[in-house]
Scaffold this active site. Structure first.
Site, PDB file in Angstrom:
ATOM      1  N   HIS A   6       0.841  -1.197   0.000  1.00 40.36           N
ATOM      2  CA  HIS A   6       0.000   0.000   0.000  1.00 40.36           C
ATOM      3  C   HIS A   6       0.882   1.257   0.000  1.00 40.36           C
ATOM      4  O   HIS A   6       1.589   1.520   0.961  1.00 40.36           O
ATOM      5  CB  HIS A   6      -0.887  -0.024   1.250  1.00 40.36           C
ATOM      6  CG  HIS A   6      -1.793   1.150   1.375  1.00 40.36           C
ATOM      7  ND1 HIS A   6      -1.686   2.074   2.392  1.00 40.36           N
ATOM      8  CD2 HIS A   6      -2.825   1.553   0.590  1.00 40.36           C
ATOM      9  CE1 HIS A   6      -2.627   2.986   2.243  1.00 40.36           C
ATOM     10  NE2 HIS A   6      -3.326   2.693   1.172  1.00 40.36           N
ATOM     11  N   HIS A  47      -0.500  11.048  -2.485  1.00 38.21           N
ATOM     12  CA  HIS A  47      -1.778  10.730  -1.854  1.00 38.21           C
ATOM     13  C   HIS A  47      -2.582  11.948  -1.416  1.00 38.21           C
ATOM     14  O   HIS A  47      -3.771  12.069  -1.718  1.00 38.21           O
ATOM     15  CB  HIS A  47      -1.555   9.822  -0.637  1.00 38.21           C
ATOM     16  CG  HIS A  47      -2.835   9.463   0.063  1.00 38.21           C
ATOM     17  ND1 HIS A  47      -3.382  10.243   1.073  1.00 38.21           N
ATOM     18  CD2 HIS A  47      -3.709   8.445  -0.124  1.00 38.21           C
ATOM     19  CE1 HIS A  47      -4.518   9.704   1.477  1.00 38.21           C
ATOM     20  NE2 HIS A  47      -4.750   8.617   0.768  1.00 38.21           N
TER      21      HIS A  47
HETATM   22  O1  G3P Z   1      -6.460   1.578  -2.687  1.00 34.55           O
HETATM   23  C1  G3P Z   1      -6.570   1.304  -1.327  1.00 34.55           C
HETATM   24  C2  G3P Z   1      -6.337   2.543  -0.495  1.00 34.55           C
HETATM   25  O2  G3P Z   1      -5.162   3.143  -0.942  1.00 34.55           O
HETATM   26  C3  G3P Z   1      -7.468   3.528  -0.586  1.00 34.55           C
HETATM   27  O3  G3P Z   1      -7.350   4.550   0.355  1.00 34.55           O
HETATM   28  O4  G3P Z   1      -6.767   6.800   1.077  1.00 34.55           O
HETATM   29  O5  G3P Z   1      -5.071   4.998   1.231  1.00 34.55           O
HETATM   30  O6  G3P Z   1      -5.730   5.926  -0.978  1.00 34.55           O
HETATM   31  P1  G3P Z   1      -6.176   5.617   0.417  1.00 34.55           P
HETATM   32 MG    MG Z   2      -4.613   4.654  -2.308  1.00 32.44          MG
END
Ligand code: G3P
Ligand code: MG
Length: 240
Positions: A6, A47
């Protein structure tokens, strides 16, 4: 169960940087997830809406020229990557989840995406494009039925079947905060994959594995690999 880093291996390395993606693969991840923002006619890997949390810059990302964004330290001296740079550095057998976080418009985002794909030679079969913005996904499904789409949600949706049908979605990407065994089972009846974010605790990894979840997003791919072992990977290209 698929293990996706992630924002890369973002516990050990600065999130959404080339080193985090490289580390995720070295830690045994099957692939990575990252966030894309379209700004100043480029697609960057980032992000937040604001620069402060992860860089030494200040202000709204969307307001900044690309030269300023690329001059910032995104952690350990890393530069905020461009989409094309990530696609060029990834091994072609890994799985890559490209999240659309902010786009100027779908056509321009797609132009950048296609250019990065063409120049890198990364296989489209190994890509899932996801978003919390289901309107963008729907538009994308009409323009590009060849791209696998992941429906991101932090809610227990009531209209899952309609969503899958209208965009021929490949997968649901569900927040760990709202998952239950029943919800997973319901989603799996729709003939889609179910992936869960963000899963960093061994106990949660094991629980989701017993529930038949197809994959997890984790900040700690090494922990996940130790907990889950070398799982048999489903035939990624064959589903749908
Ligand atoms: O794609 C999974 C996750 O990344 C979604 O939430 O806010 O971490 O981008 P976020
Ligand atoms: Mg994400």
């Amino acid at each position: 169960m698929l293990i996706l880093g992630h924002r890369g291996a973002s516990k050990a390395a600065p999130e959404n940087t080339l080193s985090a993606f490289d580390l995720a693969i070295h830690q045994g991840a099957d692939g990575i997830e990252f966030d894309t923002i379209e700004v100043d006619n480029h697609v960057i890997i980032f992000h937040d809406r604001w620069l402060e949390r992860t860089t030494d810059g200040e202000g709204l990302v969307a307001d900044k020229p690309i030269d300023y964004l690329r001059s910032l330290d995104a952690g350990n001296g890393e530069v905020i990557p461009l989409l094309s740079e990530v696609m060029h550095m990834l091994p072609h057998d890994c799985i890559c989840n490209v999240e659309m976080k902010h786009i100027a418009n779908l056509d321009s985002w797609l132009k950048h995406f296609d250019k990065a794909m063409d120049s890198s030679g990364f296989p489209l079969d190994n890509i899932i494009v996801s978003s919390f913005n289901h309107h963008w996904l729907k538009q994308l499904s009409h323009k590009r039925p060849d791209i696998k789409l992941g429906i991101l949600t932090s809610a227990v949706l009531e209209n899952c079947r309609d969503l899958v049908d209208t965009m021929n979605a490949y997968s649901f990407h569900v927040d760990l905060e709202v998952v239950s065994k029943e919800y997973i089972e319901e989603l799996k009846t729709l003939n889609t994959k179910v992936l869960v974010f963000t899963v960093d605790k061994t106990e949660d990894m094991l629980m989701l594995s017993t529930w038949g979840v197809d994959g997890i997003f984790t900040n700690v791919p090494d922990t996940a690999r130790s907990a889950l072992g070398k799982c048999e990977m489903y035939q990624f290209a064959d589903v749908r």
